[in-house]
Design a protein around this motif. Structure first.
Motif, mmCIF file in Angstrom:
data_model
loop_
_atom_site.group_PDB
_atom_site.id
_atom_site.type_symbol
_atom_site.label_atom_id
_atom_site.label_comp_id
_atom_site.label_asym_id
_atom_site.label_seq_id
_atom_site.Cartn_x
_atom_site.Cartn_y
_atom_site.Cartn_z
ATOM 1 N N ALA A 1 34.559 44.681 49.497
ATOM 2 C CA ALA A 1 33.158 44.250 49.367
ATOM 3 C C ALA A 1 32.503 44.770 48.094
ATOM 4 C CB ALA A 1 32.355 44.696 50.583
ATOM 5 N N ALA A 2 33.045 45.839 47.512
ATOM 6 C CA ALA A 2 32.458 46.436 46.309
ATOM 7 C C ALA A 2 33.285 46.164 45.059
ATOM 8 C CB ALA A 2 32.314 47.945 46.504
ATOM 9 N N THR A 3 34.322 45.331 45.175
ATOM 10 C CA THR A 3 35.242 45.103 44.062
ATOM 11 C C THR A 3 35.064 43.708 43.481
ATOM 12 O OG1 THR A 3 36.845 46.605 45.050
ATOM 13 C CG2 THR A 3 37.672 45.104 43.375
ATOM 14 N N PHE A 4 35.095 43.654 42.148
ATOM 15 C CA PHE A 4 34.973 42.398 41.425
ATOM 16 C C PHE A 4 36.014 42.369 40.316
ATOM 17 C CE2 PHE A 4 31.010 43.077 43.469
ATOM 18 C CZ PHE A 4 30.585 41.817 43.845
ATOM 19 N N PHE A 5 36.444 41.164 39.962
ATOM 20 C CA PHE A 5 37.343 40.962 38.835
ATOM 21 C C PHE A 5 36.522 40.390 37.693
ATOM 22 C CE2 PHE A 5 40.001 40.508 42.609
ATOM 23 C CZ PHE A 5 41.018 41.398 42.322
ATOM 24 N N VAL A 6 36.677 40.954 36.508
ATOM 25 C CA VAL A 6 35.907 40.535 35.345
ATOM 26 C C VAL A 6 36.877 40.173 34.229
ATOM 27 C CG1 VAL A 6 34.252 41.317 33.619
ATOM 28 C CG2 VAL A 6 33.986 42.045 35.982
ATOM 29 N N ARG A 7 36.806 38.948 33.758
ATOM 30 C CA ARG A 7 37.655 38.532 32.631
ATOM 31 C C ARG A 7 36.898 38.814 31.338
ATOM 32 N NH1 ARG A 7 42.064 35.473 32.358
ATOM 33 N NH2 ARG A 7 41.685 34.573 34.413
ATOM 34 N N VAL A 8 37.620 39.331 30.337
ATOM 35 C CA VAL A 8 36.987 39.682 29.066
ATOM 36 C C VAL A 8 37.628 38.903 27.919
ATOM 37 C CG1 VAL A 8 36.288 41.981 29.829
ATOM 38 C CG2 VAL A 8 38.514 41.687 28.772
ATOM 39 N N LYS A 9 36.856 38.670 26.875
ATOM 40 C CA LYS A 9 37.323 37.989 25.663
ATOM 41 C C LYS A 9 36.948 38.840 24.462
ATOM 42 C CE LYS A 9 38.556 33.891 27.300
ATOM 43 N NZ LYS A 9 39.931 33.617 27.534
ATOM 44 N N GLY A 10 37.800 38.855 23.472
ATOM 45 C CA GLY A 10 37.517 39.573 22.238
ATOM 46 C C GLY A 10 38.359 40.826 22.103
ATOM 47 N N ASP A 11 38.340 41.375 20.908
ATOM 48 C CA ASP A 11 39.183 42.522 20.581
ATOM 49 C C ASP A 11 38.413 43.831 20.465
ATOM 50 O OD1 ASP A 11 41.404 40.842 20.455
ATOM 51 O OD2 ASP A 11 40.931 40.268 18.397
ATOM 52 N N GLY A 12 37.187 43.860 20.925
ATOM 53 C CA GLY A 12 36.336 45.034 20.749
ATOM 54 C C GLY A 12 36.779 46.282 21.483
ATOM 55 N N LEU A 13 37.588 46.153 22.543
ATOM 56 C CA LEU A 13 38.022 47.336 23.300
ATOM 57 C C LEU A 13 39.520 47.613 23.160
ATOM 58 C CD1 LEU A 13 35.937 46.962 26.586
ATOM 59 C CD2 LEU A 13 35.460 48.377 24.604
ATOM 60 N N LYS B 1 41.053 49.515 21.217
ATOM 61 C CA LYS B 1 41.350 50.935 20.985
ATOM 62 C C LYS B 1 41.393 51.749 22.274
ATOM 63 C CE LYS B 1 40.077 51.004 16.279
ATOM 64 N NZ LYS B 1 41.023 51.334 15.303
ATOM 65 N N ILE B 2 40.852 51.195 23.378
ATOM 66 C CA ILE B 2 40.955 51.897 24.658
ATOM 67 C C ILE B 2 41.873 51.153 25.627
ATOM 68 C CG2 ILE B 2 38.799 53.179 24.460
ATOM 69 C CD1 ILE B 2 37.480 51.178 26.287
ATOM 70 N N GLY B 3 42.681 50.208 25.103
ATOM 71 C CA GLY B 3 43.704 49.562 25.902
ATOM 72 C C GLY B 3 43.273 48.324 26.662
ATOM 73 N N ILE B 4 42.134 47.748 26.310
ATOM 74 C CA ILE B 4 41.669 46.519 26.945
ATOM 75 C C ILE B 4 41.664 45.432 25.883
ATOM 76 C CG2 ILE B 4 39.747 45.390 28.110
ATOM 77 C CD1 ILE B 4 39.033 48.181 29.251
ATOM 78 N N PHE B 5 42.319 44.305 26.200
ATOM 79 C CA PHE B 5 42.536 43.255 25.216
ATOM 80 C C PHE B 5 41.922 41.939 25.677
ATOM 81 C CE2 PHE B 5 45.820 46.432 24.981
ATOM 82 C CZ PHE B 5 45.842 46.743 23.629
ATOM 83 N N SER B 6 41.795 41.007 24.752
ATOM 84 C CA SER B 6 41.230 39.706 25.062
ATOM 85 C C SER B 6 42.043 39.020 26.159
ATOM 86 C CB SER B 6 41.215 38.828 23.811
ATOM 87 O OG SER B 6 40.480 37.649 24.054
ATOM 88 N N ASP B 7 41.362 38.449 27.108
ATOM 89 C CA ASP B 7 41.917 37.739 28.266
ATOM 90 C C ASP B 7 42.375 38.669 29.381
ATOM 91 O OD1 ASP B 7 41.577 35.088 28.537
ATOM 92 O OD2 ASP B 7 43.621 34.511 28.038
ATOM 93 N N SER C 1 38.547 50.221 37.503
ATOM 94 C CA SER C 1 39.632 50.998 38.113
ATOM 95 C C SER C 1 41.007 50.573 37.589
ATOM 96 C CB SER C 1 39.596 50.866 39.639
ATOM 97 O OG SER C 1 39.790 49.525 40.044
ATOM 98 N N HIS C 2 41.138 49.315 37.183
ATOM 99 C CA HIS C 2 42.398 48.793 36.667
ATOM 100 C C HIS C 2 42.107 47.732 35.614
ATOM 101 C CE1 HIS C 2 43.474 50.219 40.705
ATOM 102 N NE2 HIS C 2 44.697 50.386 40.241
ATOM 103 N N ALA C 3 43.046 47.569 34.710
ATOM 104 C CA ALA C 3 42.995 46.451 33.761
ATOM 105 C C ALA C 3 44.302 45.691 33.896
ATOM 106 C CB ALA C 3 42.806 46.950 32.334
ATOM 107 N N ILE C 4 44.214 44.407 34.142
ATOM 108 C CA ILE C 4 45.391 43.565 34.283
ATOM 109 C C ILE C 4 45.621 42.880 32.947
ATOM 110 C CG2 ILE C 4 46.441 41.660 35.541
ATOM 111 C CD1 ILE C 4 44.494 42.407 37.871
ATOM 112 N N HIS C 5 46.780 43.142 32.368
ATOM 113 C CA HIS C 5 47.061 42.695 31.008
ATOM 114 C C HIS C 5 48.356 41.873 30.977
ATOM 115 C CE1 HIS C 5 47.409 42.848 26.665
ATOM 116 N NE2 HIS C 5 48.625 43.337 26.794
ATOM 117 N N LYS C 6 48.306 40.696 30.388
ATOM 118 C CA LYS C 6 49.503 39.863 30.236
ATOM 119 C C LYS C 6 50.274 40.300 28.994
ATOM 120 C CE LYS C 6 47.584 35.714 30.384
ATOM 121 N NZ LYS C 6 47.458 34.255 30.410
ATOM 122 N N TYR C 7 51.581 40.299 29.073
ATOM 123 C CA TYR C 7 52.416 40.627 27.926
ATOM 124 C C TYR C 7 52.998 39.380 27.267
ATOM 125 C CZ TYR C 7 52.063 45.543 28.884
ATOM 126 O OH TYR C 7 51.583 46.800 29.058
#
Length: 145
Positions: free
Chosen positions: A54-66, A68-74, A138-144
């Motif tokens: 009930a407190a969890t959401f999935f958020v898709r992100v675009k861009g290369d701004g993060l 450096k902390i391991g979060i990438f576009s898409d 809590s997690h980042a889901i990243h495609k390779y």
């Protein structure tokens, strides 16, 4: 700041009805299967990732701004709104009316939002800013591929 935005938000409420018959070994007749002792529960990524649906959401992100902390576009960020934000967490926040994902950094008594692990280009949080922590990543889901 570098180009980076949140494009989609999805609820973490997922269908957790069992996909397999948990009693399938009870239907055996005759000699029990030797594999019975090696039965493993199927891996459920939603049970692993989502602790409080009930407190969890999935958020898709675009861009290369993060990057450096391991979060990438898409990437898809798993955001738990029930976790209290602490320095070092990546958070999703409402900053001046815009939803942003940033690293929460504390230096002395000051709190900053940064797109890096350092304070280069960071935004200092003051009483003058319209700021609210929306949730903690809590997690980042990243495609390779």
């Amino acid at each position: 700041m570098e180009d980076f935005s949140i494009t989609d938000i999805y609820s973490g409420n997922v269908d957790r009805t069992p996909k397999q018959d948990a009693n399938r070994f009870r239907k055996e007749t005759g000699f029990p299967s030797p594999a019975r002792d090696h039965f493993e529960k199927p891996l459920s990524l939603d049970e692993y990732i989502i602790k409080r649906p009930a407190a969890t959401f999935f958020v898709r992100v675009k861009g290369d701004g993060l990057n450096k902390i391991g979060i990438f576009s898409d990437d898809i960020l798993v955001v738990d709104r029930s976790i209290s934000a602490s320095p070092g967490h990546v958070i999703v926040a409402i900053l001046e009316g815009e939803m942003v994902a940033r690293n929460l950094v504390k230096q002395g008594k000051d709190i900053y939002l940064s797109q890096k692990k350092s304070l280069d280009g960071a935004t200092k949080i003051t009483d003058m800013l319209d700021f609210e922590v929306w949730g903690v990543v809590s997690h980042a889901i990243h495609k390779y591929i």
